[in-house]
Motif scaffolding. Structure first.
Motif, PDB file in Angstrom:
ATOM      1  N   ASP A  28      28.305  32.261  30.225  1.00 23.84           N
ATOM      2  CA  ASP A  28      27.227  32.074  31.198  1.00 23.84           C
ATOM      3  C   ASP A  28      27.187  33.299  32.127  1.00 23.84           C
ATOM      4  N   PRO A  29      26.053  34.033  32.188  1.00 22.62           N
ATOM      5  CA  PRO A  29      26.005  35.260  32.979  1.00 22.62           C
ATOM      6  C   PRO A  29      26.315  35.051  34.467  1.00 22.62           C
ATOM      7  N   ALA A  30      25.735  34.012  35.064  1.00 20.01           N
ATOM      8  CA  ALA A  30      25.969  33.791  36.499  1.00 20.01           C
ATOM      9  C   ALA A  30      27.434  33.481  36.777  1.00 20.01           C
ATOM     10  N   GLN A  31      28.025  32.597  35.966  1.00 11.07           N
ATOM     11  CA  GLN A  31      29.437  32.280  36.148  1.00 11.07           C
ATOM     12  C   GLN A  31      30.311  33.487  35.844  1.00 11.07           C
ATOM     13  N   SER A  32      29.895  34.298  34.893  1.00  9.29           N
ATOM     14  CA  SER A  32      30.670  35.490  34.547  1.00  9.29           C
ATOM     15  C   SER A  32      30.713  36.459  35.718  1.00  9.29           C
ATOM     16  N   GLU A  33      29.617  36.572  36.439  1.00  6.72           N
ATOM     17  CA  GLU A  33      29.610  37.430  37.628  1.00  6.72           C
ATOM     18  C   GLU A  33      30.600  36.906  38.666  1.00  6.72           C
ATOM     19  N   GLU A  34      30.617  35.581  38.870  1.00  4.72           N
ATOM     20  CA  GLU A  34      31.537  34.995  39.835  1.00  4.72           C
ATOM     21  C   GLU A  34      32.982  35.246  39.429  1.00  4.72           C
ATOM     22  N   VAL A  35      33.274  35.024  38.155  1.00  4.14           N
ATOM     23  CA  VAL A  35      34.645  35.199  37.674  1.00  4.14           C
ATOM     24  C   VAL A  35      35.066  36.657  37.793  1.00  4.14           C
ATOM     25  N   THR A  36      34.155  37.582  37.507  1.00  2.39           N
ATOM     26  CA  THR A  36      34.478  39.002  37.637  1.00  2.39           C
ATOM     27  C   THR A  36      34.817  39.346  39.079  1.00  2.39           C
ATOM     28  N   GLN A  37      34.063  38.790  40.021  1.00  3.51           N
ATOM     29  CA  GLN A  37      34.360  39.036  41.439  1.00  3.51           C
ATOM     30  C   GLN A  37      35.726  38.460  41.811  1.00  3.51           C
ATOM     31  N   GLU A  38      36.032  37.264  41.296  1.00  2.00           N
ATOM     32  CA  GLU A  38      37.341  36.659  41.560  1.00  2.00           C
ATOM     33  C   GLU A  38      38.459  37.531  40.998  1.00  2.00           C
ATOM     34  N   ALA A  39      38.216  38.090  39.816  1.00  2.00           N
ATOM     35  CA  ALA A  39      39.222  38.958  39.198  1.00  2.00           C
ATOM     36  C   ALA A  39      39.453  40.201  40.042  1.00  2.00           C
ATOM     37  N   PHE A  40      38.376  40.813  40.518  1.00  2.00           N
ATOM     38  CA  PHE A  40      38.538  42.007  41.355  1.00  2.00           C
ATOM     39  C   PHE A  40      39.255  41.683  42.665  1.00  2.00           C
ATOM     40  N   LEU A  41      38.989  40.502  43.203  1.00  2.00           N
ATOM     41  CA  LEU A  41      39.688  40.111  44.424  1.00  2.00           C
ATOM     42  C   LEU A  41      41.187  40.019  44.173  1.00  2.00           C
ATOM     43  N   GLU A  42      41.561  39.441  43.022  1.00  2.00           N
ATOM     44  CA  GLU A  42      42.989  39.346  42.709  1.00  2.00           C
ATOM     45  C   GLU A  42      43.579  40.722  42.431  1.00  2.00           C
ATOM     46  N   ILE A  43      42.814  41.576  41.764  1.00  2.00           N
ATOM     47  CA  ILE A  43      43.292  42.943  41.517  1.00  2.00           C
ATOM     48  C   ILE A  43      43.565  43.654  42.841  1.00  2.00           C
ATOM     49  N   TRP A  44      42.679  43.492  43.803  1.00  2.00           N
ATOM     50  CA  TRP A  44      42.851  44.114  45.124  1.00  2.00           C
ATOM     51  C   TRP A  44      44.101  43.566  45.812  1.00  2.00           C
ATOM     52  N   LYS A  45      44.261  42.237  45.751  1.00  2.00           N
ATOM     53  CA  LYS A  45      45.385  41.607  46.444  1.00  2.00           C
ATOM     54  C   LYS A  45      46.726  41.914  45.796  1.00  2.00           C
ATOM     55  N   THR A  46      46.721  42.094  44.481  1.00  2.00           N
ATOM     56  CA  THR A  46      47.996  42.247  43.765  1.00  2.00           C
ATOM     57  C   THR A  46      48.211  43.664  43.244  1.00  2.00           C
TER      58      THR A  46
END
Length: 200
Positions: free
Chosen positions: A59-77
């Motif tokens: 799902d494109p919209a959910q994929s955008e959300e998940v990508t943002q969540e992934a980048f947030l974790e990348i930043w934090k970790t």
């Protein structure tokens, strides 16, 4: 493995670096809190990470959300990244893939919960006379009163009253037209009501 060339925070990694070294440097700078470095990293790898998520989530919209969540974790970790253990892109894609799989599993679990709730709370259509009988009489008294009905009435009422089947289902089970099934149920319940002395 070539020595990692870490560029001081605030400076751009040289463009001649291979992608893995460049990403590693940007991750290291991000771990120091360098937002500019993280923005460069985001621009460089976002399309690839989004494509990975889209293949899993679909799902494109959910994929955008998940990508943002992934980048947030990348930043934090980002402080946990160790270039000796693998490539920067591989590390980021592992985080991203895990986020995508978690989203799919969460959606599937939510779907199962919704289905279970719906099945457990599905209303059964009852005739209003049946509702009155159900609310006013104990089941044992009704069973005894059923013996006063004709066999045809009793079969229809038992299915609707004790089985919880709808009029349409009763008609199908007894091989009757819907109108005939409704009439038998209604007449049977009226007779039950009269036999048991209920007021209209």
């Amino acid at each position: 493995m070539a020595e990692l060339r870490v560029v001081p925070s605030g400076d751009n990694p040289p463009e001649d670096l291979d992608p893995n070294t460049r990403f590693s440097n940007l991750l290291r700078q991000s771990s120091w809190g360098d937002e500019s470095a993280f923005a460069q990293l985001y621009d460089a790898v976002a399309p690839r990470l989004y494509g990975l998520v889209l293949r899993v989530v679909r799902d494109p919209a959910q994929s955008e959300e998940v990508t943002q969540e992934a980048f947030l974790e990348i930043w934090k970790t980002s402080t946990r990244f160790d270039p000796a253990l693998g490539s920067a892109l591989g590390w980021m894609m592992t985080i991203t893939h895990r986020k995508a799989v978690d989203r799919v599993r969460s959606a599937e679990a939510a779907g199962r919960r919704d289905n279970s709730y719906h099945e457990a709370n599905q209303d059964v259509d009852y005739d209003t006379t049946a509702e009155a009988v159900t609310a006013s009489l104990e089941a044992e008294r009704v069973r005894r009163a059923l013996q006063t009905l004709t066999p045809a009435q009793r079969s229809a009422v038992e299915l609707a009253f004790f089985g919880g089947y709808t009029h349409t289902e009763v008609a199908s089970m007894l091989g009757l037209p819907l109108g005939t099934a409704k009439t038998r149920i209604r007449d049977g319940l009226i007779r039950l009501r009269d036999t048991l002395g209920m007021n209209t």
